[in-house]
Design a protein around this motif. Structure first.
Motif, short mmCIF file in Angstrom:
data_model
loop_
_atom_site.label_atom_id
_atom_site.label_comp_id
_atom_site.label_asym_id
_atom_site.label_seq_id
_atom_site.Cartn_x
_atom_site.Cartn_y
_atom_site.Cartn_z
N TRP A 233 0.84 -1.21 0.00
CA TRP A 233 0.00 0.00 0.00
C TRP A 233 0.87 1.25 0.00
N ARG A 234 1.99 1.19 0.71
CA ARG A 234 2.89 2.33 0.79
C ARG A 234 3.39 2.75 -0.59
N TYR A 235 3.63 1.80 -1.47
CA TYR A 235 4.15 2.12 -2.80
C TYR A 235 3.05 2.42 -3.81
N ASN A 236 2.00 1.60 -3.88
CA ASN A 236 0.94 1.85 -4.86
C ASN A 236 -0.24 0.92 -4.60
N PRO A 237 -1.36 1.47 -4.09
CA PRO A 237 -2.51 0.62 -3.79
C PRO A 237 -3.14 -0.02 -5.04
N LEU A 238 -2.98 0.56 -6.20
CA LEU A 238 -3.58 0.02 -7.41
C LEU A 238 -3.01 -1.36 -7.75
N SER A 239 -1.74 -1.56 -7.51
CA SER A 239 -1.13 -2.86 -7.84
C SER A 239 -1.64 -3.98 -6.95
#
Length: 132
Positions: free
Chosen positions: A58-64
């Motif tokens: 989540w810290r880097y990118n929730p879409l992934s």
């Protein structure tokens, strides 16, 4: 029959869990000058999501996270369909007004994700090469 490409994101995430992140720089030129896009951090997020580390993902990118677990659902659906010869199907009625609302919500979420990613540019650029 299930699309054979549906398991590609899942397979890529599984390979990154086993082998680590790709040894090549996958970033576009805008990333290299500090301009993030909504997909920045996706590779690291896919790896963390596949490892079950959702907080770091989540810290880097929730879409992934959505993409990796969505791929898992698609592959599971295909497996159940192949074994049972019964395919789980969901039908959603569509009207022009509903379509406009869905597109509007998707665009707003994409803009918000872009803003979020730009605010995390320092985190997303860690360990990447820059021209500046």
């Amino acid at each position: 029959m299930a699309d054979s490409r549906s398991g590609v994101p899942l397979a890529a995430a599984a390979m990154m869990v086993a082998l680590g992140l790709p040894p090549v720089d996958l970033h576009g030129p805008l990333h290299l000058v500090g301009i993030m896009d909504p997909f920045c951090g996706g590779t690291r997020t896919a790896r963390y999501a596949a490892q079950g580390n959702l907080a770091e993902a989540w810290r880097y990118n929730p879409l992934s996270i959505v993409i990796v677990y969505g791929a898992l659902v698609v592959v599971a659906r295909a497996g159940v369909g192949l074994v049972t010869q019964r395919w789980l199907t969901m039908k959603i009625g569509s009207t022009p007004a509903r379509r406009r609302r869905v597109i509007t919500v998707a665009l707003v979420l994409l803009v918000l994700l872009e803003v979020r990613q730009q605010l995390r540019a320092d985190l997303l650029m860690e360990g990447t090469h820059t021209w500046l």
